[in-house]
Design an enzyme around this catalytic site. Structure first.
Site, PDB file in Angstrom:
ATOM      1  N   ALA B  10      63.242  39.267  20.854  1.00  0.00           N
ATOM      2  CA  ALA B  10      63.897  38.264  20.011  1.00  0.00           C
ATOM      3  C   ALA B  10      64.902  37.517  20.522  1.00  0.00           C
ATOM      4  CB  ALA B  10      64.581  39.143  18.779  1.00  0.00           C
ATOM      5  N   GLU B  32      59.052  39.237  31.242  1.00  0.00           N
ATOM      6  CA  GLU B  32      58.709  40.381  30.442  1.00  0.00           C
ATOM      7  C   GLU B  32      58.114  41.444  30.853  1.00  0.00           C
ATOM      8  OE1 GLU B  32      59.753  41.215  27.456  1.00  0.00           O
ATOM      9  OE2 GLU B  32      58.421  43.086  27.538  1.00  0.00           O
ATOM     10  N   SER B  38      57.756  38.627  21.363  1.00  0.00           N
ATOM     11  CA  SER B  38      57.822  38.168  20.168  1.00  0.00           C
ATOM     12  C   SER B  38      57.085  38.828  19.012  1.00  0.00           C
ATOM     13  CB  SER B  38      57.481  36.659  20.135  1.00  0.00           C
ATOM     14  OG  SER B  38      57.882  35.992  18.909  1.00  0.00           O
ATOM     15  N   CYS B  42      61.002  45.397  13.362  1.00  0.00           N
ATOM     16  CA  CYS B  42      61.440  46.034  12.187  1.00  0.00           C
ATOM     17  C   CYS B  42      60.026  46.102  11.459  1.00  0.00           C
ATOM     18  CB  CYS B  42      62.187  44.926  11.527  1.00  0.00           C
ATOM     19  SG  CYS B  42      63.920  44.835  12.593  1.00  0.00           S
ATOM     20  N   VAL B  80      61.732  43.155  36.290  1.00  0.00           N
ATOM     21  CA  VAL B  80      62.960  42.676  37.177  1.00  0.00           C
ATOM     22  C   VAL B  80      63.860  44.067  37.597  1.00  0.00           C
ATOM     23  CG1 VAL B  80      65.168  41.339  37.269  1.00  0.00           C
ATOM     24  CG2 VAL B  80      63.135  40.150  36.161  1.00  0.00           C
ATOM     25  N   ASP B 281      70.108  43.174  21.847  1.00  0.00           N
ATOM     26  CA  ASP B 281      70.377  44.378  21.810  1.00  0.00           C
ATOM     27  C   ASP B 281      70.973  45.044  22.989  1.00  0.00           C
ATOM     28  OD1 ASP B 281      69.308  44.434  19.474  1.00  0.00           O
ATOM     29  OD2 ASP B 281      67.712  45.779  19.685  1.00  0.00           O
ATOM     30  N   ASN B 303      68.492  37.189  17.541  1.00  0.00           N
ATOM     31  CA  ASN B 303      67.828  35.878  17.345  1.00  0.00           C
ATOM     32  C   ASN B 303      69.106  34.831  17.334  1.00  0.00           C
ATOM     33  OD1 ASN B 303      64.854  35.559  16.294  1.00  0.00           O
ATOM     34  ND2 ASN B 303      65.523  37.540  15.632  1.00  0.00           N
TER      35      ASN B 303
END
Lengths: 450, 450
Positions: B10, B32, B38, B42, B80, B281, B303
Site C-alpha cells: 500500500a 519488493e 498491491s 484486508c 533489501v 505499517d 495509502n
C-alpha cells in the site's frame, strides 16, 4: 407555573414531556386540534405501502400515555383560534362546538406545517388526497382498501411525492408523476438527480415534468387531471406540491414572521411576543452554514427545538445554534442524502460555490454488494469551506452523509476533511471512503492545495 | 532524481505511483521481496471464505501494470538487506541468489508489518499458518483445497483472528479460538465486547480465553495444540496473535525507532536519516487525540502516508497531522467499529475518561430490519472533549462511526457533537441518531451541560 402548548406533534410533545420531567409540579396543557399526537409522520409512506400494517403502528405514544404516566394535560380535538399576547390568554373551540379559553405564563406555538393546496378546481374531490397528517394517511389507506385503485397521479416531486411513488407502486398501482417545472429535482446536482430519475423510470413510474396543474374533475373512469393542456386519467390523485408553515395564528396575534413566512424565533426559541416561544415546522431557524434564517421543516429540528424551547420556557438560556440541513430519503432502491446548502442556496448566500460529482464504490472493489455511489461536496472556491454535500446510490449513502454533516457543523474546509481518518474494511468501504475521494477531487477546483 | 522504495504494498505503491505521476522523468525503483504487489490484504479473509474465488482477485494492480503503464521500475523478488544512509546506497539479494545494490537520492522505507510468531515449538509445522501476506493466503487456501480440514484452532483474538473465525466457519470448519488473556477483547468497552462474544458463541465458535499457548505438535489425527495445560486437536492452526512493525532494516541502519518499535517519522514522513522517509505499517504516526506518537497499522494510513511521503520526497512540505485511529470489521453478522482512543489509552494519555454505553435502534422504531446498536462515546470528564467512540450491532454501524471520526478530528466536545444535524429517515435512523443519544447521555457524566 402554567405552560400552554399549541400543537401535539414532535415539537409540542418533546417540549411538554421535558417540562413535566424537569418541573413535575408545573401545569402543562397541550391543545391539539386533531385526535392524534406523537406519531411518525416520516413513516407514513412506508405504512401506506404495507396493506397489512395497521395505521396505529405509526403512533409512538398515545394521548392516554402522555396524560396518565406523564401528567400532561393533553386536550385533543382542541383548536386554538386566537392568542392574546398582552393578556396571556389563548381562545379556541372544541371539535364538539363549544369554546374554550386558557391563560398561560409561558406559551409554545408548535402548530407545524400544512400541505399547500394548488389553487385549481377539484382539489376537494373524492379520491384526491394530500399527505401531511395521520388523518391524511388514514384516508388514503381506507381508500386503497375500499376502492380498486389501479392508477394514481402524483402532483409534485418533493420527497413525499417520491416516497409515495414507491409506496403506491408497492401496492400494485401504476404511478404518473406530474410537476410544473421542467427540472425534476432542482435542488439536486444534475449528475445526481439523473440517478433518481433513472431509478423512477426503471421502476415503471411515468414522469411528466413541465406540466402546470390546471384542474381535477370527475371522469367516467374516476378522476381526470388536466396539466399543461394534457389529460391524465387516474383512480387516485395525490397532491404533494409542498408544505407551508402554519403561522397564521401567530401572525394574527401580531407575532413577527421570518424566513418563508415561518414564525421568527431567536436562538432561545423566543418569538417577538413576551413569554411566547415557538418550535418545529411552524418556526424558522438558523443555517449553521450561512448564518442566515431559513425555513426547513425537519423532524430532528422539531424534536430538538421542542426540547430547547422547554428549557428556555423554564428560564434556562439554552441556544439552538442552527442546523446544517441534513435530509435523507429512499426512492425505491436508491438512497438520497444531502446536508448543508444546495448550489443555488450557496450562491444566494454570497459564496462562490464549486462542486465536482464523482462516482465511487460503496464497498471495496469487487466486494459482494458494492454499488456505485454518486457523491459531491459543494465548497466555497476561495476559502475551500465545505458548504454542502449530496449523495445518491443503492447502498451505503444514508449513514455516510453524517460525516459531512459533522464537518459542516465544525466549519471544516475540504483540506481539513480530507485529513479525516474514515473507516475502511472491504465489506463497508474502499480504502479511501467516497467522501474522501470527493473532497480530494473538489480541492482541485478551489484555491486550496491538492 | 532517483527515488528508491523498499516495499511494494500500500504505502510503497501509493508513493511510487504519485512520484511517477508528478515527476514523470524521475527514476522510481521499487524493491519488493515477495512476488506480489498491491493486493487487498484486508480482503484476504473474505477471499479464503469463498472456495470459488481465485486468490488473484485480491490483486488490485499487477506488477506488469505498474511497470508498463506507469513506468515504475518495480523489481519483485528483491530483498533489501542493508541501507547505507551515509553513502545513500541499499544492498540486497534477489530470490535467485545474486546480490544487488542501488544508490538513491531519496529513499522510502515501506516494509510494512509482519506476523508475530509465538515463541513455542511447532509453529513451523505443516498445517500451521499465519495470515499477513498474499502468499500466506495462498498457502491457507491451497491447504483447504487439498486437505479435508474439519477443525481449526485460531490462536489470538484480534480482528484477523475474528475475521478468520468467520471465514473458516463459512468453509464448514469447526473453529476454536484460544487466547492467553482472560478478557476477550480488552480494548473494547465491556458492554460491547459481550455482543461480539455472544455472536461468536451463537455462530458455533468455541471460545477458550485464559490459555497461554505452550506448543503445537503432530498428532495421529493432525495437529495437537497445547495451551494452558489443555490439549486441542485440529486439522489446521492459525497463529493470529498480532503483528509487529518491520523496522529491523531501518534500525540496523541507525535510524531511530519510535512508538512500539516502529520507525519514527516526523509530520513530513522523514526518518532520523537524511533523505530517508518511511510510511505505512512499519512507521509510527501521530494520534490527533493525544498528540502523541502511536503505532496503529491501518490501510488508509498506509495509502495516505505513501502519498504524502512522495510529496515530501519531491521537496514539497506536506504534513501528515495524525489519525483518529478508525477501524471497522465484521464478525459474522455483527459490525464492529471504533475511532479514537480506547478507555485505557485515554487514561494513559492523561485524560480522565468517562463512557456510557447505550443501546439504540439502527433504524426507526418498528421499521423493518431495525437492529439494536450498542454505542458509546469516550470523553474527557472535565472538558467534555470526545476522545473515542465504539459501536457494535448487526446493521448500521460501520458507516455511522465516521461521524464520530470527523468529530474527533475537529476536536469537538460532546455538547458540540450533540448539536450536529444528523440524518433522519425511518429506513435509516431513529429521529435522534444513536450517536446523538449516546452523546446526550454521556454529557451527564461530564462537567458539561446536559
Amino acid at each position: 407555573m402554567r405552560y400552554v402548548i399549541i400543537g401535539g406533534d414532535a415539537a409540542g410533545m418533546s417540549a411538554s414531556s421535558r417540562l413535566k420531567r424537569r418541573e413535575p409540579g408545573a401545569e402543562v396543557i397541550v391543545f391539539e386540534k386533531t385526535g392524534d399526537v406523537s406519531y411518525s409522520a416520516c413513516g407514513m409512506p412506508y405504512n401506506i405501502a404495507d396493506a397489512d400494517k395497521p395505521i396505529e403502528s405509526l403512533i409512538v405514544r398515545s394521548a392516554e400515555a402522555f396524560r396518565n404516566s406523564q401528567g400532561i394535560d393533553l386536550r385533543t380535538g382542541h383548536l386554538v383560534r386566537k392568542i392574546d399576547t398582552e393578556a396571556h390568554i389563548v381562545y379556541g373551540s372544541v371539535t364538539s362546538g363549544e369554546d374554550f379559553e386558557a391563560g398561560y405564563d409561558r406559551l409554545l406555538i408548535a402548530t407545524g406545517a400544512s400541505s399547500i393546496l394548488p389553487d385549481v378546481a377539484g382539489t376537494d374531490l373524492d379520491g384526491v388526497f394530500s399527505l401531511k397528517t395521520l388523518e391524511d394517511s388514514r384516508k388514503i389507506k381506507t381508500s386503497l382498501e375500499k376502492n380498486d385503485v389501479k392508477t394514481a397521479v402524483i402532483i409534485g416531486m418533493g420527497y413525499i411525492a417520491l416516497e409515495m411513488s414507491e409506496a403506491l407502486s408497492a401496492r400494485g398501482i401504476e404511478v404518473t408523476m406530474i410537476k410544473k417545472r421542467e427540472q425534476l429535482l432542482p435542488w439536486m446536482l444534475p449528475e445526481l438527480s439523473d440517478v433518481v430519475k433513472n431509478e423512477l423510470i426503471e421502476k415503471g413510474v411515468s414522469l411528466e415534468p413541465g406540466l402546470p396543474l390546471e384542474g381535477i374533475e370527475h371522469s367516467p373512469n374516476g378522476l381526470k387531471v388536466t396539466a399543461g393542456g394534457r389529460a391524465f386519467e387516474a383512480d387516485l390523485v395525490l397532491l404533494a406540491v409542498g408544505v407551508k408553515p402554519e403561522s397564521g395564528l401567530a401572525s394574527d396575534a401580531g407575532i413577527e414572521l421570518g424566513a418563508s413566512g415561518a414564525i421568527s424565533i431567536d436562538r432561545n426559541m423566543q418569538t417577538s411576543a413576551p413569554d411566547v416561544f415557538s418550535a418545529g415546522d411552524c418556526a424558522d431557524c438558523l443555517s449553521v452554514v450561512s448564518g442566515k434564517k431559513i425555513w426547513l421543516p425537519l423532524a430532528l429540528t422539531a424534536n430538538r427545538g421542542g426540547r430547547l424551547a422547554a428549557d428556555n420556557m423554564m428560564g434556562d438560556r439554552q441556544s439552538f445554534n442552527g442546523i446544517a440541513g441534513t435530509a435523507v430519503f429512499k426512492v425505491f432502491d436508491v438512497e438520497v442524502a444531502k446536508t448543508g446548502l444546495t448550489l443555488g442556496e450557496a450562491a444566494a448566500s454570497g459564496f462562490e460555490p464549486v462542486y465536482k460529482a464523482v462516482v465511487a464504490k460503496s464497498k471495496a472493489h469487487l466486494f459482494e454488494g458494492a454499488a456505485p455511489i454518486h457523491v459531491s461536496f459543494i465548497a466555497d472556491r476561495t476559502s475551500g469551506r465545505i458548504l454542502g454535500a449530496q449523495m445518491v446510490g443503492k447502498e451505503g449513502v444514508a449513514r455516510r452523509i453524517n460525516a459531512a454533516a459533522v464537518a459542516i457543523q465544525a466549519r471544516m474546509t475540504l483540506s481539513e476533511f480530507y485529513e479525516c481518518d474514515l473507516a475502511y474494511a472491504p465489506p463497508f468501504s474502499p480504502v479511501w471512503d467516497p467522501l474522501l475521494t470527493a473532497a480530494s477531487l473538489l480541492l482541485k477546483k478551489t484555491d486550496g492545495k491538492v
